[in-house]
Design an enzyme around this catalytic site. Sequence first.
Site, PDB file in Angstrom:
ATOM      1  CG  HIS A 288       2.589  -3.180   6.720  1.00 39.16           C
ATOM      2  ND1 HIS A 288       3.432  -4.037   6.068  1.00 39.16           N
ATOM      3  CD2 HIS A 288       1.499  -3.068   5.931  1.00 39.16           C
ATOM      4  CE1 HIS A 288       2.879  -4.430   4.939  1.00 39.16           C
ATOM      5  NE2 HIS A 288       1.694  -3.859   4.839  1.00 39.16           N
TER       6      HIS A 288
ATOM      7  CG  HIS B 275      -2.160  -0.785   1.070  1.00 41.81           C
ATOM      8  ND1 HIS B 275      -2.171  -2.152   1.214  1.00 41.81           N
ATOM      9  CD2 HIS B 275      -3.432  -0.412   0.783  1.00 41.81           C
ATOM     10  CE1 HIS B 275      -3.403  -2.586   1.031  1.00 41.81           C
ATOM     11  NE2 HIS B 275      -4.190  -1.555   0.761  1.00 41.81           N
TER      12      HIS B 275
END
Length: 169
Positions: free
Chosen positions: A146, A107
């Site tokens: 993440h 992303h």
Amino acid sequence: MKTLTQTDTQLFHWLFGLTAKRDCRWIVWMSRTGDGHLYLLLGLLLWLFEAEHGALFLYSALLAYSLELPVYLILKKFLRRQRPCDLLHNFSAHITPSDKFSLPSGHTAAAFLMANLIASFYPSMMIFVYCWASIIGLSRILLGVHYPSDILAGAALGLSMSYFSLSLL
């Protein structure tokens, strides 16, 4: 390397702790602006309606993403870093990740790639698009999928692929 990993994990816990027991719908929404649909739509709209730079912007974006995606997939498979939500005990993320591994953040790579392209073609948008890309990266930490270093690696990947495609075109 051990100190770097410990610092990365501590920073992750601190950031994720800001949202641990909160409603994260706005963070999920912000993260979803980096899913990729917006990029294609933006590229097509610029190609159709912006005569001066639209076509070159679309071609640059298509080239950059066609370079970024294989590098991203190779890095994920080679590095095989487990996501925080899979590695840490008694921990659950706010969302279900799209794949098993976390390094680099796809992303974030895509968001910084697009931000750099937009800033290159439309400099007046620079502050806005880099803030937006940074928020997408931060959202991935706040959602629990993440580590901070995944975000930095994703940003570096996206920026490098963007610069490379611009230099080719």
